[in-house]
Design an enzyme around this catalytic site. Sequence first.
Site, PDB file in Angstrom:
ATOM      1  CB  SER A 162      19.834  23.874  -6.308  1.00 32.51           C
ATOM      2  OG  SER A 162      19.508  25.168  -6.726  1.00 32.51           O
ATOM      3  CG  ASP A 165      27.132  27.225  -6.412  1.00 31.81           C
ATOM      4  OD1 ASP A 165      26.630  28.202  -7.010  1.00 31.81           O
ATOM      5  OD2 ASP A 165      26.446  26.371  -5.822  1.00 31.81           O
ATOM      6  CG  HIS A 179      24.018  26.237  -8.730  1.00 33.46           C
ATOM      7  ND1 HIS A 179      24.091  26.059  -7.368  1.00 33.46           N
ATOM      8  CD2 HIS A 179      22.722  25.978  -9.073  1.00 33.46           C
ATOM      9  CE1 HIS A 179      22.898  25.710  -6.895  1.00 33.46           C
ATOM     10  NE2 HIS A 179      22.060  25.645  -7.915  1.00 33.46           N
ATOM     11  CG  ASP A 180      24.676  23.311 -14.129  1.00 32.62           C
ATOM     12  OD1 ASP A 180      23.644  23.445 -13.441  1.00 32.62           O
ATOM     13  OD2 ASP A 180      24.698  23.495 -15.362  1.00 32.62           O
TER      14      ASP A 180
END
Length: 374
Positions: free
Chosen positions: A148, A315, A348-349
Amino acid sequence: MLIAEPKSMHFAEPLPLQSGASVRDYTLAYETYGRLNADRSNAVLVCHALNASHHVAGIYADKPDNVGWWDTMIGPGKPVDTDRFFVIGVNNLGSCFGSTGPMHANPDTGRIYGSDFPVVTVEDWVDAQARLLDGLGIERLAAVMGGSLGGMQALSWTLRYPQRVRHAITVATAPNLNAENIAFNEVARRAITTDPDFHGGHFYEHNAVPKRGLRIARMIGHITYLSDDVMNEKFGRQLREGLELKYSTQDIEFQIESYLRYQGDKFSEYFDANTYLLITRALDYFDPAKPHEGNLTKALAAATAKFLVVSFTTDWRFSPARSREIVKALLDNHRDVSYAEIAAPHGHDAFLLEDARYLSVVRSYFERIAKEPA
């Protein structure tokens, strides 16, 4: 289990910032894992994302429940093997986990910085990290890695200090934020700055914390970290404790509402509001192609490192298409780049979670690094 020990390094010399301001007499918090080899060629720098810190792996002897945020990735026998590599986790300037930030005193005034702490950028963080490496006696990194916002820092390292990086591992990242991402950040910031307890960023002097704003900011952010599939699988339209509809606009009725409230409450207890504003703005500003008329290929021409780029299919915050932009620009420059697009449901995690395929890709890449000459 790896036992971590927090450390710090102080810097008296001013650090010039992209904004034209500077910070002096500042401290960076960091941790190291493993041992630096004789020729100092096995160092790996790990850059953190928005709400993480220097506590990357392992536990503290006195706090065994406090596990490093990338402990699935880093440690003895893990993909980034600390029996082979000397791993450095660093907390960035402006954070609230030990490095100098808004909660600390300005050496020029003696007053707590608050919202007067200067705006910092990804490039500023990389410059500060380079000074930390100087202090550790490390001239060149075997690798720099991050997910990220951490991936943006890794990318920036290859452009600002190309001679100091052999490999860069960027995970679930992007070459800049699109308008939608900037919009999410702005809504979160306004939630904080319009909280009556914010006091223009000087809430410390009022013994207040803008918890309402922080809660909303975290709730907004958390929605963007999860995929639609994960949300539906985990919560769906379930009501709390099997309750019937109350036909209320105020009560918490759905499980997803309860979950988001819980995440917001927890976040408001440990994260600093000014830090949130600073870090999301650094995200907004990052755009290495801007000085090159938006041409990412020209921007990445300065990079000489070898790359591993990883993305996740679900994501939508930093979609695979954004990682493929980085890959294309590197290939246009005839750089050595490996790309993995992992079919994972977590959104995204996913870069923080234990996915066997993802961890295997990173493990294989670091085995390659370990075998090649420094």
